[in-house]
Design an enzyme around this catalytic site. Structure first.
Site, PDB file in Angstrom:
ATOM      1  N   LYS A  82      73.007-131.137 -34.089  1.00  0.00           N
ATOM      2  CA  LYS A  82      73.496-131.251 -32.707  1.00  0.00           C
ATOM      3  C   LYS A  82      73.491-132.718 -32.279  1.00  0.00           C
ATOM      4  CE  LYS A  82      73.059-129.257 -28.088  1.00  0.00           C
ATOM      5  NZ  LYS A  82      74.506-128.972 -28.034  1.00  0.00           N
ATOM      6  N   HIS A 116      67.156-127.167 -30.902  1.00  0.00           N
ATOM      7  CA  HIS A 116      68.429-126.967 -31.583  1.00  0.00           C
ATOM      8  C   HIS A 116      68.356-127.484 -33.018  1.00  0.00           C
ATOM      9  CE1 HIS A 116      70.140-126.384 -27.521  1.00  0.00           C
ATOM     10  NE2 HIS A 116      71.085-125.707 -28.155  1.00  0.00           N
TER      11      HIS A 116
END
Length: 213
Positions: free
Chosen positions: A137, A133
């Site tokens: 995040k 990610h």
């Protein structure tokens, strides 16, 4: 359908675009700078609230929306949403939460469980999960990766604890890979998000289900 957005960052704006394109109305967008709008006529007019914020604020946001009688769709990960959903059922409140609302990811959840069940009789295969990610995040591992791991251990008693490798780099929307490895060969299933629209569309689809009920 009249939608109130709770959280008006990147995801909130994308949800707004998709909701409008599907003929819905966004009547209110509550963010950290306009908390007074919880008490607004606009929020009161909403049929459903869609919440994408932070793990630290999600529970408070859901409870506040409940206080005003609003069902909530939440896509915030990294908090104990399952406990709050159960509490909501007992007290007549609605909370729909998923670790990932993407249609493709939910297909992967199903494939993941089917594969894990098929490999129950082949203990030479050992599962691992990798998730990648963007650097913004907050939770690690991702909620999607946790759901995939739970899906494996629910149906495959040979799997044991599934190792999850979490990578944070660049602006990657989300890539999840489940690997079953043996000495003879390797099986992989992968979902690659191309952006945030898949998550947003799934959340709006869930809101539509609530509205129809």
């Amino acid at each position: 359908m009249r939608i109130a957005l709770i959280g008006y960052g990147k995801m909130g704006h994308i949800i707004e675009d998709i909701a409008l394109s599907r003929g819905h109305e966004v009547v209110c967008a509550i963010d950290k700078d306009n908390q007074q709008d919880w008490e607004s006529d606009s929020f009161a007019s909403a049929d459903v609230a869609i919440e994408f914020t932070t793990p630290a604020t999600a529970e408070t946001n859901v409870r506040t929306a409940w206080r005003y009688g609003k069902p909530v769709v939440s896509g915030t990960t990294g908090w104990n949403a399952a406990a709050l959903m159960e509490e909501g059922k007992q007290n007549g409140h609605v909370l729909v939460w998923k670790s990932n609302f993407s249609v493709g990811v939910n297909v992967m959840f199903d494939l993941n469980r089917i594969l894990a069940e098929m490999l129950q009789n082949y203990p030479q295969y050992r599962p691992t999960i990798t998730e990648i990610h963007h650097i913004h995040k907050l939770d690690k591992p991702s909620g999607t990766a946790k759901t995939l791991a739970e899906g494996i251990t629910d149906v495959n008693k040979n799997a044991g604890e599934v190792s999850i490798d979490s990578i944070r780099e660049g602006e990657v929307p989300g890539t999840h890979t489940v690997v079953w490895d043996s000495e003879e060969d390797t099986i992989k299933i992968t979902h690659i998000a191309k952006g945030r629209r898949g998550f947003a569309l799934g959340a709006v689809l869930e809101a539509e289900k609530i509205f129809k009920k």
